[in-house]
Design a protein around this motif. Structure first.
Motif, PDB file in Angstrom:
ATOM      1  N   THR A  50       2.768  10.054  -9.649  1.00 47.37           N
ATOM      2  CA  THR A  50       1.634  10.154 -10.962  1.00 47.37           C
ATOM      3  C   THR A  50       1.001  11.589 -10.610  1.00 47.37           C
ATOM      4  O   THR A  50       0.770  12.147 -11.746  1.00 47.37           O
ATOM      5  CB  THR A  50       0.738   9.097 -10.878  1.00 47.37           C
TER       6      THR A  50
ATOM      7  N   GLN B 264      13.419   2.186  -1.819  1.00 39.94           N
ATOM      8  CA  GLN B 264      12.721   3.686  -2.280  1.00 39.94           C
ATOM      9  C   GLN B 264      11.875   4.223  -1.155  1.00 39.94           C
ATOM     10  O   GLN B 264      11.536   5.435  -1.032  1.00 39.94           O
ATOM     11  CB  GLN B 264      11.799   3.327  -3.507  1.00 39.94           C
TER      12      GLN B 264
ATOM     13  N   LEU C 243       4.061   1.374  -1.102  1.00 42.42           N
ATOM     14  CA  LEU C 243       4.696   1.626  -2.520  1.00 42.42           C
ATOM     15  C   LEU C 243       3.604   2.042  -3.434  1.00 42.42           C
ATOM     16  O   LEU C 243       3.975   2.903  -4.471  1.00 42.42           O
ATOM     17  CB  LEU C 243       4.976   0.221  -2.781  1.00 42.42           C
ATOM     18  N   SER C 244       2.439   1.764  -3.257  1.00 42.83           N
ATOM     19  CA  SER C 244       1.355   2.012  -4.241  1.00 42.83           C
ATOM     20  C   SER C 244       1.062   3.677  -4.194  1.00 42.83           C
ATOM     21  O   SER C 244       0.903   4.391  -4.930  1.00 42.83           O
ATOM     22  CB  SER C 244      -0.059   1.392  -4.055  1.00 42.83           C
ATOM     23  N   ALA C 245       1.143   3.983  -2.720  1.00 44.82           N
ATOM     24  CA  ALA C 245       0.965   5.681  -2.566  1.00 44.82           C
ATOM     25  C   ALA C 245       1.922   6.159  -3.154  1.00 44.82           C
ATOM     26  O   ALA C 245       1.797   7.484  -3.635  1.00 44.82           O
ATOM     27  CB  ALA C 245       0.816   5.767  -1.056  1.00 44.82           C
TER      28      ALA C 245
ATOM     29  N   ALA D  78       3.844   5.567  -5.548  1.00 41.56           N
ATOM     30  CA  ALA D  78       3.580   5.730  -6.978  1.00 41.56           C
ATOM     31  C   ALA D  78       2.691   6.541  -7.435  1.00 41.56           C
ATOM     32  O   ALA D  78       2.746   7.318  -8.619  1.00 41.56           O
ATOM     33  CB  ALA D  78       3.447   4.352  -7.694  1.00 41.56           C
ATOM     34  N   THR D  79       1.413   6.566  -6.757  1.00 40.66           N
ATOM     35  CA  THR D  79       0.504   7.534  -6.836  1.00 40.66           C
ATOM     36  C   THR D  79       0.661   8.888  -6.816  1.00 40.66           C
ATOM     37  O   THR D  79       0.410   9.751  -7.703  1.00 40.66           O
ATOM     38  CB  THR D  79      -0.791   7.039  -6.043  1.00 40.66           C
TER      39      THR D  79
ATOM     40  N   VAL E  43       0.832  -1.236   0.100  1.00 47.89           N
ATOM     41  CA  VAL E  43       0.127   0.081  -0.042  1.00 47.89           C
ATOM     42  C   VAL E  43       0.816   1.169   0.148  1.00 47.89           C
ATOM     43  O   VAL E  43       0.596   2.120  -0.938  1.00 47.89           O
ATOM     44  CB  VAL E  43      -0.732  -0.035   1.163  1.00 47.89           C
TER      45      VAL E  43
END
Lengths: 96, 724, 121
Positions: free
Chosen positions: A59, A84, A51-53, A55-56, A49
């Motif tokens: 973006t 990261q 890592l997704s944040a 990346a989000t 979650v």
């Protein structure tokens, strides 16, 4: 506009992934500073979650940082190879 | 006590319970019980015994329990029908298992003569699936010790400093079962120098992510003294819940060389910092005895070698009703040291005495019955009685524990005599003091043997009498007026009175011309020396007659008698006190002393007439009662209270029945009355005194001795013989 | 703070052995006699690991695991089942129900403690 801070819970186990996701979704659209200084346990699903944040936010073109991290959090991301997410500062446990 | 020895004791205690459960379950099934919980309980019983036996390495017990369990499992899953024959074999297997438990308990691990044959029978029953599983022994052989973190130091047959590349991709199921990728990586990186690479390419953005799915893939390079086995072992629990590949790389092409690698560095630091939990794998701390060498073949990826299991193997869901029934049955219990309970009983005994003393003082003080003090005292008495009953109830146990031993006995005796027998039990839940239960086993065993051996007729005779071939022996318990009554009855031919009388005359137990009622004849079988060579058989012989049974029942403060109907059968009825801590006594005076005689021993009291008492010389006297003579024992003389006997007309005689049914008359000065007394052990408080069984404290605070009637009679007999 | 382990087993012998092995390793041990009892204990205790037997009266190990996994409060607790080596079917059923791992009976105390440390954070 000042950064929004999100303080992570102590235990980021499987039960914490859904609430963490919701909390992150609520902060979207603004620069985010994550405080991981309270974390005692980091599991794979919460890592996903986070890592997704990251990346989000990238973006979205918004800054995303782990401002502070507990040694356990730092160990966790190192163990899982997620450098990261390395924090800018790690809370030092002075007793060590 | 050594904790393991204590656990071993627990194990054998538990075995007893499991064996009882096993037998009663099988018997219930034999009687048509089809509740799936019954077979489940039966299976669990054997399974638990096997489990514990495994921990203590009781090999023959393990082996037999395993075969037995396999057959039961077949039955449980419906592949093996619970036919009468199958259940008969299971019952015999239960007997063998019980014997194996006893020998294991005694430290003998030699197996059982019938073990091999029964194992074969059970295996045959289990059919194909069971035959495949024949390797049960090996299954149990190799559990010993397989180092879980085999990595710590494995034999050096693998070239050192090799590297392995592990690719690991969890599935959502891995997390759902509370396994954790982070912990697996921790284990893995402990195996050697590691480099962890994370592939995040499948992680969706926040809008699409499922927080409980799995998106990450790790590639970990591990180098150092490790091997593939150790690596796969890390993932043992998640086999099937992740994608996993392990590839060996050329030597020393390890990680760690990739410059500044935080993951590997940290892992190394951690690995150093972690105290070695597993010392050396060849020195395991084991509950068991020394372990055999580790078994090499345990690659966790290989499917475990096991018989093919048919889809029918689904265990039937337990019906809710049965579950609930079990729930109420398994009430909350605590286990208490028996000494504590006995101490409590002792204290309550003191309380009862104290209360009686207080009541007497109040009476003596002349307070009116309706006074507040007297009324308060009445309430106190009520309460004290209730406490006493409740405390006694703690020691009370259902007779089930002793009744449960009887079906096996019946099977054995039935097999030896060739008489088909059905045992019917009733009132198993009836409770009585633990000590009474323990001492009931022997007399009951003897009586049931007797009922089958002597009571039941041969199948031919039964057929001729128009009775079903299968004889019925009934064992029943009930409470009746503050005592427990136990009946052993058979539907056999009843007592052959002509023959019993003949034997008694032949043995000189009665006069040839004696006229006896039917009841008196029936009771002749309790006389010492009644059992004759002609009567003694393999089964109920063994030199133990019904006189011994009667003696043990009397020792418990009980009585036994028999009723018999020719052609219909006989019933032995035992009546016993519910507790051994209180006693119904006849309070008498002798030379100013107060004594108590147990009422159970007293047949009647009488005022002797001078002309009925005859001197035999010395101080020995006899009294004639209804034409027969019984010794008249002066209790004052017997206990040394006086040197010359009391004149016959000055006292009262208690006609008693002592050891082996011998009668005597105890001569005392006067009878004070009957009352229930609390028994205080004289041995514990003073020392053993011949002729005195125990002591009690009466309401007026005086100590009264409780007479040991058997000893008094025996001593007087000896003196009488000298005199005669 | 020492880790709390809940053991669920109907056999007194096994309970005593588990207690001995776990207490020796420094764990705090709470015990239950069957699945239903185990769920009751979970109302009051928050163990970090559960060790459960399979064959038990009232509620067996499978039912117990399913209940724990179905409860949002407790579903993250790792559960180890005690099973015999020969019984792959039971092991698989336990895994299907949500068991985290297993311990082969009769267990070796070291292996037990090791397995607990492996699955608990």
């Amino acid at each position: 506009m000042s950064n929004t801070t999100l303080t992570l819970a102590e235990s980021l186990d499987m039960n914490a992934a859904a609430p963490l996701l919701q909390a992150l979704k609520d902060k979207r659209g603004k620069p985010l500073s994550v405080d991981a200084s309270q974390v005692r346990r980091l599991g794979g699903q919460c890592l996903q979650v986070l890592l997704s944040a990251q990346a989000t936010w990238a973006t979205d073109g918004q800054p995303f940082e782990i401002a502070e991290a507990s040694p356990e959090f730092t160990d966790g991301i190192a163990l899982m190879g997620a450098s990261q997410l390395a924090a800018q500062s790690t809370v030092q446990d002075l007793t060590q | 006590m050594d904790p393991l020895a204590a656990i071993r004791d627990t194990f054998f205690q538990e075995c007893e319970e499991q064996l009882a459960e096993l037998e009663s379950g099988l018997l219930a099934m034999e009687g048509g019980d089809q509740d799936p919980e019954t077979i489940n309980a039966v299976f669990r019983a054997v399974h638990s015994i096997k489990g514990g036996a495994g921990a203590f390495q009781l090999e023959s017990l393990i082996r037999f329990a395993h075969v037995f369990e396999t057959a039961l499992d077949e039955m449980r899953s419906g592949r093996l029908a619970a036919s009468a024959d199958v259940l008969k074999t299971m019952l015999r297997a239960a007997d063998v298992l019980a014997d194996l438990v006893s020998s294991a308990r005694a430290g003998q691990e030699g197996g059982h003569p019938q073990q091999a044959a029964l194992s074969d029978e059970l295996k045959a029953m289990s059919g194909a699936a069971g035959a495949d599983d024949d390797g049960g022994e090996e299954d149990w052989g190799d559990f010993e010790f397989q180092p879980m973190s085999a990595a710590v130091d494995l034999p050096a047959d693998t070239p050192p400093a090799r590297a392995f590349v592990v690719r690991f991709k969890p599935r959502a199921d891995l997390y759902a079962k509370a396994n954790e990728a982070a912990l697996l990586l921790r284990e893995l990186t402990r195996l050697g120098d590691s480099n962890v690479e994370l592939d995040t390419s499948e992680v969706p953005l926040l809008t699409d992510i499922d927080p409980e799915a799995a998106y990450l893939t790790w590639t970990v390079t591990v180098s150092g003294d490790t091997d593939e086995l150790a690596i796969r072992e890390v993932f043992e629990f998640v086999d099937g819940d992740c994608e996993l590949s392990v590839e060996a790389q050329g030597a020393s092409e390890g990680a760690g060389e990739t410059g500044l690698d935080i993951g590997a560095l940290l892992a190394r630091v951690q690995a150093d910092a972690i105290p070695t939990i597993e010392t050396a794998p060849d020195e395991p701390f084991e509950l068991e005895a020394p372990a055999p060498p580790p078994v090499a073949d345990l690659a966790p990826v290989a499917p475990p070698p096991l018989s093919v299991v048919s889809p029918a193997a689904e265990v039937h869901p337990e019906p809710l009703a049965a579950n609930q029934a079990r729930k109420t049955e398994a009430g909350a219990t605590i286990r208490v040291d028996l000494d504590r309970v006995d101490r409590l009983i002792d204290l309550v005994g003191e309380l009862v005495i104290n209360q009686a003393v207080l009541a007497q003082r109040v009476m003596e003080a002349g307070l009116a019955r309706a006074s507040a003090v007297a009324m308060g005292l009445d309430e106190l008495e009520q309460l004290t009685r209730e406490i006493q009953d409740s405390v006694m109830a703690i020691r009370a146990q259902p007779v089930k524990s002793v009744f449960q031993r009887m079906p096996r006995l019946v099977r054995e005796v039935a097999a030896m005599t060739g008489k088909p027998v059905r045992l019917v039990t009733e009132g198993e839940a009836t409770e009585v003091d633990k000590t009474v239960i323990e001492r009931l086993a022997d007399p009951l065993t003897h009586m049931i043997r007797n009922a089958i051996d002597h009571g039941l007729e041969s199948p031919e005779k039964r057929a001729a009498a128009g009775k079903p071939a299968e004889g019925v022996v009934k064992l029943a318990a009930m409470h009746r007026s503050g005592r427990i009554v136990i009946e052993v009855s058979d539907d056999g031919g009843g007592i052959n009175r002509e023959r019993v009388k003949g034997i008694a005359i032949e043995k000189g137990l009665i006069a040839a011309d004696a006229t006896l009622s039917d009841e008196e004849i029936d009771n002749l079988i309790f006389m010492p020396g009644f059992s004759t060579a002609a009567e003694v058989s393999d089964i109920s012989g063994r030199g133990v007659g019904m006189d011994v049974v009667r003696r043990s029942i009397q020792a418990l403060g009980g009585r036994i008698n028999i009723t018999s109907k020719p052609g219909k059968g006989s019933t032995f009825t035992m009546s016993l006190p519910l507790t051994l801590a209180v006693l119904d006594g006849m309070v008498v005076s002798v030379e100013g002393q107060t004594l108590v005689a147990p009422i159970t021993a007293i047949i009647e009291t009488l005022q002797p007439k001078a002309e009925d008492v005859h001197s035999l010389g010395g101080h020995a006297r006899v009294i004639s009662i209804r034409g027969g003579f019984v010794p008249l024992i002066d209790v004052g003389m017997a206990l040394g209270y006086r040197a010359t006997p009391l004149a016959a007309s000055d006292g009262v005689a208690l006609l008693i029945e002592g050891e082996g049914g011998a009668r005597a008359a105890l001569f005392v000065d006067a009878i004070q009355g009957q009352r229930q007394v609390v028994i205080k052990s004289l041995e514990a408080n003073y020392r053993q005194v011949p002729g005195v069984a125990a002591a009690t404290i009466l309401g007026d605070g005086r100590v009264a001795l409780i007479l040991d009637i058997d000893t008094i009679v025996a001593v007087s007999r000896g003196e009488m013989r000298k005199a005669g | 703070m020492s880790m709390t382990v809940l053991t669920v087993d109907d056999s007194r012998t096994m309970r005593e052995m588990l207690r001995l092995a776990l207490a020796d390793a420094g764990f705090r041990v709470v015990q239950a006699e069957d699945g239903i009892h185990g769920l009751e204990v979970l109302q009051a205790e928050a163990p970090q690991v559960i060790v459960t037997d399979i064959n038990m009266p009232r509620m067996d190990g499978f039912g117990f695991i399913e209940e724990v996994r179905g409860d949002p409060k407790h579903r993250a607790i790792p559960i180890l089942v005690l099973t015999t080596e020969s019984d792959a079917e039971k092991k698989n059923r336990a895994r299907m129900a949500g068991a985290t791992g297993w311990i082969v009976k009769p267990f070796n105390p070291d292996k037990l403690v090791d397995a607990i440390r492996r699955v608990a954070a």
